[in-house]
Design a protein around this motif. Structure first.
Motif, short mmCIF file in Angstrom:
data_model
loop_
_atom_site.label_atom_id
_atom_site.label_comp_id
_atom_site.label_asym_id
_atom_site.label_seq_id
_atom_site.Cartn_x
_atom_site.Cartn_y
_atom_site.Cartn_z
N THR A 28 5.11 -5.43 10.26
CA THR A 28 5.66 -6.61 10.92
C THR A 28 5.60 -7.79 9.96
N SER A 29 6.11 -8.92 10.41
CA SER A 29 6.06 -10.10 9.55
C SER A 29 4.63 -10.62 9.40
N ASP A 30 3.71 -10.17 10.27
CA ASP A 30 2.31 -10.58 10.17
C ASP A 30 1.49 -9.67 9.26
N LEU A 31 1.80 -8.37 9.24
CA LEU A 31 1.01 -7.41 8.47
C LEU A 31 1.91 -6.28 7.96
N GLN A 32 1.87 -6.04 6.65
CA GLN A 32 2.66 -4.99 6.04
C GLN A 32 1.72 -3.99 5.37
N SER A 33 2.16 -2.72 5.30
CA SER A 33 1.32 -1.71 4.68
C SER A 33 2.16 -0.62 4.03
N ALA A 34 1.51 0.12 3.15
CA ALA A 34 2.10 1.29 2.50
C ALA A 34 0.96 2.26 2.23
N ALA A 35 1.28 3.56 2.13
CA ALA A 35 0.23 4.57 1.93
C ALA A 35 0.73 5.67 1.00
N TRP A 36 -0.22 6.29 0.30
CA TRP A 36 0.06 7.44 -0.55
C TRP A 36 -0.89 8.56 -0.13
N ALA A 37 -0.37 9.75 0.11
CA ALA A 37 -1.20 10.89 0.50
C ALA A 37 -1.40 11.81 -0.70
N ASN A 38 -2.41 12.68 -0.61
CA ASN A 38 -2.72 13.68 -1.64
C ASN A 38 -2.91 13.05 -3.02
N VAL A 39 -3.72 11.99 -3.09
CA VAL A 39 -4.00 11.32 -4.34
C VAL A 39 -5.21 12.01 -4.98
N SER A 40 -5.06 12.40 -6.23
CA SER A 40 -6.15 13.08 -6.95
C SER A 40 -7.29 12.10 -7.21
N PRO A 41 -8.54 12.61 -7.35
CA PRO A 41 -9.67 11.73 -7.66
C PRO A 41 -9.45 10.99 -8.98
N GLY A 42 -9.87 9.73 -9.01
CA GLY A 42 -9.73 8.91 -10.20
C GLY A 42 -9.66 7.44 -9.86
N THR A 43 -9.43 6.63 -10.88
CA THR A 43 -9.31 5.19 -10.71
C THR A 43 -7.85 4.81 -10.80
N TYR A 44 -7.39 4.01 -9.84
CA TYR A 44 -5.99 3.63 -9.75
C TYR A 44 -5.87 2.12 -9.61
N THR A 45 -4.69 1.61 -9.92
CA THR A 45 -4.37 0.21 -9.70
C THR A 45 -3.20 0.15 -8.73
N VAL A 46 -3.32 -0.68 -7.71
CA VAL A 46 -2.25 -0.86 -6.73
C VAL A 46 -1.63 -2.23 -6.95
#
Length: 191
Positions: free
Chosen positions: A83-101
């Protein structure tokens, strides 16, 4: 011999040193407009920094960059929805490790950048927390959807300018009181 000048200078130096972290903290909070969490091998990002939707129904895009990837286009991309108040995105099956979003709004502005660690171990369910054990729920409760918050120490609260200024005033007044006390203590007592 008077020592007022060196004490005054050292007091001003201490006050400036105490105010410096406050001045540096404001831009850091202003730049992190996103919240990243993990649940098992799923990474989720939420933000409220992208309130405008484009013609295709997206509020923007988010990119999950693995180590060694440096640009938005190299990462796994997902569309921001919500919504205009809250937005989201998701990624499934992410391998272990360090990531930057990285989250970019549909108008091209960057909402924020945050690192997250996906661990190889499964996340602990919410039934293990003390608050869940005391609740009178007869059926087992599901795992939390947000998981463990990533970022600096798992901090999830962003403090506003008023809170930071209030803290700075407390630090400076504490330093002033300390200097006053030490100066009074150093003076000889007169009868």
């Amino acid at each position: 011999m008077r020592t007022t000048q060196p004490l005054l200078r050292s007091g001003l130096t201490l006050a400036a040193a105490a105010a410096l972290p406050l001045a540096l903290a404001v831009p850091a909070d202003a730049q992190t407009g996103i919240s990243v969490s993990t649940t098992g091998s799923t990474v989720t990002v939420t933000t409220s920094a992208c309130p405008t939707m484009n013609a295709s129904g997206s509020f923007g895009q988010a990119s999950l960059l693995a180590s060694g990837q440096s640009s938005f286009a190299q990462g796994r991309q997902a569309l921001l929805s919500g919504t205009s108040d809250l937005q989201s995105a998701a990624w499934a099956n992410v391998s272990p490790g360090t990531y930057t979003v990285i989250v970019t709004c549909q108008n091209g502005t960057t909402a924020g950048t945050q690192s997250v660690i996906v661990s190889a171990r499964p996340t602990i369910s919410a039934t293990a927390t003390p608050t869940r054990r005391v609740s009178p729920s007869p059926s087992p409760s599901p795992s939390p959807t947000r998981g463990v918050m990533g970022g600096l120490g798992g901090a999830t609260k962003e403090y506003g300018t008023l809170t930071l200024v209030g803290g700075g005033v407390l630090v400076v007044s504490g330093l002033g009181a300390t200097i006053w006390y030490l100066r009074r203590r150093a003076k000889p007592h007169r009868l």
